[in-house]
Every structure is written in C-alpha cells, then in structure tokens.
Design a protein around this motif. Structure first.
Motif, PDB file in Angstrom:
ATOM      1  N   LEU A 171      34.366  32.258  34.038  1.00 12.47           N
ATOM      2  CA  LEU A 171      35.354  33.297  33.787  1.00 12.47           C
ATOM      3  C   LEU A 171      36.259  33.423  35.001  1.00 12.47           C
ATOM      4  O   LEU A 171      35.783  33.612  36.121  1.00 12.47           O
ATOM      5  N   VAL A 172      37.573  33.301  34.785  1.00 15.55           N
ATOM      6  CA  VAL A 172      38.563  33.448  35.852  1.00 15.55           C
ATOM      7  C   VAL A 172      39.506  34.575  35.459  1.00 15.55           C
ATOM      8  O   VAL A 172      40.137  34.519  34.396  1.00 15.55           O
ATOM      9  N   GLY A 173      39.582  35.591  36.287  1.00 13.37           N
ATOM     10  CA  GLY A 173      40.374  36.764  35.951  1.00 13.37           C
ATOM     11  C   GLY A 173      41.549  36.983  36.887  1.00 13.37           C
ATOM     12  O   GLY A 173      41.582  36.480  38.011  1.00 13.37           O
ATOM     13  N   GLU A 174      42.509  37.753  36.382  1.00  6.14           N
ATOM     14  CA  GLU A 174      43.716  38.053  37.153  1.00  6.14           C
ATOM     15  C   GLU A 174      44.266  39.397  36.667  1.00  6.14           C
ATOM     16  O   GLU A 174      44.334  39.656  35.465  1.00  6.14           O
ATOM     17  N   ALA A 175      44.610  40.258  37.613  1.00  5.80           N
ATOM     18  CA  ALA A 175      45.181  41.559  37.265  1.00  5.80           C
ATOM     19  C   ALA A 175      46.386  41.828  38.147  1.00  5.80           C
ATOM     20  O   ALA A 175      46.355  41.570  39.359  1.00  5.80           O
ATOM     21  N   PHE A 292      56.578  29.276  43.991  1.00  9.30           N
ATOM     22  CA  PHE A 292      57.128  30.378  43.207  1.00  9.30           C
ATOM     23  C   PHE A 292      56.928  30.233  41.698  1.00  9.30           C
ATOM     24  O   PHE A 292      57.410  31.072  40.935  1.00  9.30           O
ATOM     25  N   ALA A 293      56.231  29.206  41.225  1.00  8.06           N
ATOM     26  CA  ALA A 293      56.126  28.966  39.790  1.00  8.06           C
ATOM     27  C   ALA A 293      55.224  29.973  39.079  1.00  8.06           C
ATOM     28  O   ALA A 293      55.443  30.296  37.913  1.00  8.06           O
ATOM     29  N   SER A 294      54.214  30.487  39.760  1.00  5.89           N
ATOM     30  CA  SER A 294      53.248  31.376  39.123  1.00  5.89           C
ATOM     31  C   SER A 294      53.877  32.737  38.818  1.00  5.89           C
ATOM     32  O   SER A 294      54.604  33.305  39.633  1.00  5.89           O
ATOM     33  N   SER A 295      53.555  33.288  37.641  1.00  3.43           N
ATOM     34  CA  SER A 295      54.050  34.614  37.298  1.00  3.43           C
ATOM     35  C   SER A 295      53.319  35.707  38.067  1.00  3.43           C
ATOM     36  O   SER A 295      53.846  36.810  38.237  1.00  3.43           O
ATOM     37  N   ALA A 296      52.108  35.414  38.540  1.00  2.27           N
ATOM     38  CA  ALA A 296      51.314  36.420  39.244  1.00  2.27           C
ATOM     39  C   ALA A 296      51.405  36.300  40.755  1.00  2.27           C
ATOM     40  O   ALA A 296      51.302  37.302  41.473  1.00  2.27           O
ATOM     41  N   VAL A 510      46.325  39.735  51.566  1.00  4.93           N
ATOM     42  CA  VAL A 510      45.367  40.702  52.081  1.00  4.93           C
ATOM     43  C   VAL A 510      43.999  40.047  52.250  1.00  4.93           C
ATOM     44  O   VAL A 510      43.302  40.255  53.240  1.00  4.93           O
ATOM     45  N   SER A 511      43.606  39.257  51.268  1.00  4.07           N
ATOM     46  CA  SER A 511      42.364  38.492  51.309  1.00  4.07           C
ATOM     47  C   SER A 511      42.520  37.319  50.358  1.00  4.07           C
ATOM     48  O   SER A 511      43.591  37.128  49.764  1.00  4.07           O
ATOM     49  N   ASP A 512      41.458  36.544  50.203  1.00  6.62           N
ATOM     50  CA  ASP A 512      41.518  35.407  49.289  1.00  6.62           C
ATOM     51  C   ASP A 512      41.749  35.849  47.854  1.00  6.62           C
ATOM     52  O   ASP A 512      42.195  35.055  47.019  1.00  6.62           O
ATOM     53  N   ASN A 513      41.462  37.112  47.550  1.00  2.00           N
ATOM     54  CA  ASN A 513      41.541  37.591  46.173  1.00  2.00           C
ATOM     55  C   ASN A 513      42.614  38.654  45.938  1.00  2.00           C
ATOM     56  O   ASN A 513      42.784  39.101  44.808  1.00  2.00           O
ATOM     57  N   ILE A 514      43.311  39.059  46.976  1.00  2.00           N
ATOM     58  CA  ILE A 514      44.325  40.113  46.837  1.00  2.00           C
ATOM     59  C   ILE A 514      45.608  39.671  47.526  1.00  2.00           C
ATOM     60  O   ILE A 514      45.595  39.257  48.687  1.00  2.00           O
ATOM     61  N   GLN A 515      46.722  39.783  46.806  1.00  2.00           N
ATOM     62  CA  GLN A 515      48.035  39.473  47.371  1.00  2.00           C
ATOM     63  C   GLN A 515      49.001  40.607  47.020  1.00  2.00           C
ATOM     64  O   GLN A 515      49.064  41.045  45.872  1.00  2.00           O
ATOM     65  N   PHE A 544      45.433  40.761  41.865  1.00  2.00           N
ATOM     66  CA  PHE A 544      44.001  40.589  42.115  1.00  2.00           C
ATOM     67  C   PHE A 544      43.522  39.365  41.327  1.00  2.00           C
ATOM     68  O   PHE A 544      43.813  39.234  40.136  1.00  2.00           O
ATOM     69  N   THR A 545      42.806  38.496  41.964  1.00  2.00           N
ATOM     70  CA  THR A 545      42.227  37.338  41.283  1.00  2.00           C
ATOM     71  C   THR A 545      40.721  37.346  41.501  1.00  2.00           C
ATOM     72  O   THR A 545      40.227  37.688  42.579  1.00  2.00           O
ATOM     73  N   PHE A 546      39.982  36.956  40.465  1.00  2.00           N
ATOM     74  CA  PHE A 546      38.527  36.968  40.555  1.00  2.00           C
ATOM     75  C   PHE A 546      37.945  35.982  39.568  1.00  2.00           C
ATOM     76  O   PHE A 546      38.642  35.452  38.708  1.00  2.00           O
TER      77      PHE A 546
END
Length: 546
Positions: A171-175, A292-296, A510-515, A544-546
């Motif tokens: 499971l790969v998540g993104e918020a 810059f290609a990613s929407s997140a 901010v961290s590997d999971n927060i930008q 946030f990515t997780f």
C-alpha cells in the motif's frame, strides 16, 4: 561426555568460523568458466569434484604470501579437514556454495571427534583447548551482542510476516493539504474587455490517493488506485483555465477507484502497460520534466507539469508498449480510447474518442535526455453526456481547447519536442509543441486551426538544504495562431494577443515523507487577451507520502 569434549564443544564456534573464513577466502565473485566443447565440459565436471589433501603445498594456487595461508596450512596439515579440487587447485577467491560449506564443516567436526576418540594428545593438546577457550571468553561479549541482534531480527521478521498487508501487494499512500487563492482586478474573458470583478475566497482543500501495487512475478505490477478529492478548479473564479492547479478535481471526497492498470516486461526488452480505466500518457512515458511532473510533488500549476501533448486522449482504456525501456534509445507506442466501455453509437474501443501516440526517446546519459513526440487524436464531441471537445484537457485558452464550437467532430495532429539537461544540482527542462486541427462536421466543417505552445523550467536542487528544490517555470500556454477559423465568441481573429505563464515555487523537504511547497503563479494577458488584467494564484501545498 568427557570434560575434554565439553571444552572442545564450547569453542566449536571458533573452529566453525575458521572453517568458514578459509573455505570462503575473501568472498570474491565466483569465477565463471566458459565451456566451448565436450572435452572442456568433462574437465569442468571433474574439477568440480573435491578430494582430500594432506599438505597445503598440494594446492598450486595457494602461496605463502596469501593472507589466509597459515590458517589453511593448519587446517590441512594439522587437522586434515580441507578438500581441494582434483586439478590441484583450492580456488580461494571463489565464493563457496552452501554444499561446500557443509562438506568442509562436517569434515572438520569428524576429524575433531576422531582425535578425541583416539586421545591423540600430540595433535589436540590442552594448550590448544586453553587457547580456544581464552578466545571464546575474550569475544564472549561480542558473541552475546551478535546473538542478541540475530534474535531481535528473527523476532522482528516474525512480527512483520504475521502482520504484513499481503505477500504480493503493498500500500502506497499520498495526501495533499492545500491553501490557495486567486488575485486580480477583473475576471478574464476570451475577447474584448472584462466587465466582472474577480471575487475570490481563500480555500483549503485536500486530495488523498491510496495505491494498491501488486506484483506476481517480480517484474510486473497491478495498480488499483483509490482517490478522494475536494479541490474545486479556480477557473470559474478567474475566468480562465490558465490559473488551474495541477492537483485540482472534485468528487466531494467520495472514495472512488479511478485507476486500474497492469504492466509487465518481456525479457527487459519490451514494457507493456494495459490501462482498464483513466489511462494517462504522462504516467506511462517520460515527460522530460523530472522535478515538476508530479501533481503532488512537482509544479503547483496544471500547465507547469509537462507538455500538453501528454494529455491527448486522457481517460478511458489504453495500451502502451515501450521497446528497449532501459536503453539509451527507446520507442513508445500507445492507443487510448476514452469511451472504450460504451457500446452505443460513435463510442466503444474503435469508433469513439481516441488517441494514437508515439514517442522516440534518446537518453544517452542522465545529464541529457530528448524526446520527439507525435499524437493523432479524434474527438466526437459526445463524451460523457455531450461534454464539448477539449483538445488540451483544460490547459491553454478556451479558444485553443475548442476552436470550432460545440457539436463538431475534430481531428488533430500534435507534434512535440522535449528535452532535459541535468548538471549535478541544476536541471533545465523545456518543451515546444505544434497542433493542427480540422473540423469534420458542424457549421465549421472544413475549417482548420494552428496552435502553438512552449515552456521552460529551471530547478536548483538542494537549495537551502538537502532535498529542497527552488524552481521557476515560464512559457506560453496553447494559443491559436493561424488557420481558417475565427474566434466567433470573441468576434476576433484567432488569439490575437499572447499569454505568458510564470511560476515560482520552493519545495521544502521536511522529512522523507513530508514536503511543503509555497509558490506563486502569475498569468500575463490571460486568455491571450491583453485587455485582461494580470492574475495571480498563491498556493501553499503540503504533501504527505506513506
């Protein structure tokens, strides 16, 4: 069990370690011997058999200068438990197999048991046992620590195995949380003078995606994506799609399955991806705008992400095939049908809206990549309950997206060139595109339009900290520059003026999971109409990515 045997048993880990080190030598890469004829095959098979030796001098490839010579000499001549190959070689730099380790260990243990059973005091002396016992006591702390770490790893592995989500799926998540607002004097209009004030409110919105990624062979991937979004497009306020954000979309945060696809390889020479729904070319091919290609995690704006040519045929089902995907030169072909699941007239896999796509990519090094792209599209103007044609899926001017008006079937040929230059911490990317489109039906049947667009981006990596990126994007969104069509709605010929897209952003890790990404988008002469005032879009996006 005698006390003497018990002492030897306690120090057996040292004997095992010595056997392992000598048998495996430097743990170098295994030497692969090519066999070209039957005689060599027989010789190779014979050389793989192991036989006991009584002197280290019997090994033709062991020299007194070798780092493990003394240890090998002791195990061979004192304990007689090291075997070699019939061709008088030991192959000390060869990585041993588990079978070879087991054979060497068993031979040494058998020899130890034999020495104890026959009470051969001159070979196994009390001094030897005392030395081994002293070594064990000296390294007892390290051995205990190692044993504890191994036990901890085993417990952790057991816990992970017991609680893992799936043996085949991860499971790969993104918020995304975003605060945004549009600023300007008047609401933009396609032609003439604006008459309405631009009244906008600051918004706070989100987008959440959960990807279920499954692999059944290790070289394939099944993607099922769940999506929930409440980011309403700001085009209704600004009067132009040029101000749209790259992650907008609204389903009132209802969770929907918006993407299903399966990709697999053929001997690493061909990559095939089958999209069952919501096919998007920009997720299947290199768009040559890596920062810059990613929407997140990329550009804040819709146009700043990549060339609009990658939005052709967006949605529906599709097939993408890439030849030589990991090579310096690769070729991609794709077919997308937006109404592949609709059996009604002028729809389906072949008769509805579709796009035929091809791209030649030249990527000799990471520092330089270039792509040549072509797409031929057909739009019936009858997609999703009579939604109008949309040549660039909401990027560029209103006129460029639908130059012939409603109830018109159109065909277009799209040509693009894209490139990326990456120099350590600096990346420069850009694209240019030309589209010629023709009306097949309707009041403008036989008319044509020429459309141009371009953009360039600059990314300064690790600016202000590792993982941070300072970016600038500048370009011209799609604009009708020629052809026989007239902008009837604006009562002008073509897009008479030129809009410019300027975007500045700073991606802070901010961290590997927060930008966190603050940025400002500026649109000069929106809708290619210099009567419109400049519009601004300020955005703060947290991902946030997780």
């Amino acid at each position: 069990m005698t006390k003497r045997f018990w002492n030897l048993f306690k120090v057996s880990p040292v004997i095992v370690a010595a056997t392992f080190l000598v048998a495996n030598s430097a743990l170098a890469a295994e030497v692969n011997e090519q066999v070209t004829n039957v005689a060599q095959l027989s010789e190779a098979q014979d050389s793989n058999s192991m036989s006991q030796v009584t002197s280290v001098s019997q090994f033709s490839d062991v020299q007194p200068t070798d780092w493990a010579f003394q240890a090998l000499q002791s195990l061979v001549e004192r304990y007689g438990c090291i075997a070699g190959y019939p061709n008088s070689t030991y192959r000390g730099n060869r990585a041993m197999t588990r079978y070879e380790f087991a054979a060497g260990l068993n031979a040494c243990l058998d020899r130890v048991n034999e020495l104890i059973a026959t009470a051969t005091a001159d070979l196994v002396t009390k001094q030897d046992l005392a030395t081994l016992q002293r070594l064990q006591e000296e390294f007892s702390a390290e051995l205990a620590t190692l044993r504890g770490r191994v036990d901890g790893l085993e417990a952790r592995t057991s816990e992970l195995e017991a609680n893992q989500f799936s043996t085949t799926t991860k499971l790969v998540g993104e918020a995304i949380f975003a605060v945004s607002d549009v600023f300007g004097n008047d609401r933009a209009v396609p032609g003439g003078n604006p008459t309405q004030d631009l009244d906008s409110n600051t918004t706070f919105s989100d987008r959440v995606r959960l990807n279920l990624l499954s692999s059944f062979t290790g070289k394939d991937q099944l993607q099922i994506r769940l999506n929930a979004n409440n980011t309403i497009s700001n085009a209704g306020v600004s009067g132009t799609n040029m101000t749209r954000l790259g992650f907008d979309g609204n389903n009132n945060n209802s969770v929907v399955i918006d993407k299903i696809n399966y990709a697999f390889n053929f001997n690493n020479a061909v990559r095939i991806k089958v999209d069952a729904t919501n096919a998007e070319l920009y997720e299947n091919v290199n768009t040559f705008n890596p920062d810059f290609a990613s929407s997140a995690r990329g550009a804040l704006s819709r146009y700043g992400r990549f060339s609009p040519i990658y939005r052709q045929g967006q949605g529906g089902a599709g097939l993408t095939v890439t030849f030589n995907p990991n090579g310096p030169i690769s070729l991609t072909g794709a077919y997308i049908a937006r109404t592949a699941n609709d059996p009604t007239l002028n729809n389906g896999l072949l008769d509805g809206d579709n796009a035929i796509f091809g791209q030649l990519s030249f990527q000799p090094t990471k520092a330089f990549n270039i792509g040549l792209t072509y797409a031929r599209t057909y739009q019936t103007d009858l997609v999703n309950n009579n939604v109008n044609n949309n040549l660039f899926q909401g990027t560029g001017s209103t006129f460029a997206n639908n130059p012939f008006g409603n109830n018109t079937r159109t065909e277009s040929n799209n040509y693009g060139v894209e490139a990326t230059f990456q120099f350590s911490k600096l990346a420069i990317s850009g694209w240019g595109g030309y589209t010629t489109t023709d009306a097949q039906t309707g009041v403008n049947a036989g008319a044509d339009a020429d459309i141009w667009y371009w953009a360039g981006s600059l990314a300064l990596r690790d600016f202000g900290g590792k993982g941070n990126v300072l970016g600038v994007i500048f370009g011209q969104p799609p604009r009708v520059t020629g052809g026989s069509i007239k902008n009837v709605a604006a009562n002008v010929n073509l897009d008479d003026d030129t809009s410019y897209h300027l975007e500045g952003l700073y991606k802070y890790k901010v961290s590997d999971n927060i930008q966190v990404t603050p940025g400002l988008l500026v649109i000069f002469n929106p809708e290619h109409n210099d009567a419109n005032d400049t519009e601004y879009v300020g955005t703060l996006r947290t991902t946030f990515t997780f």
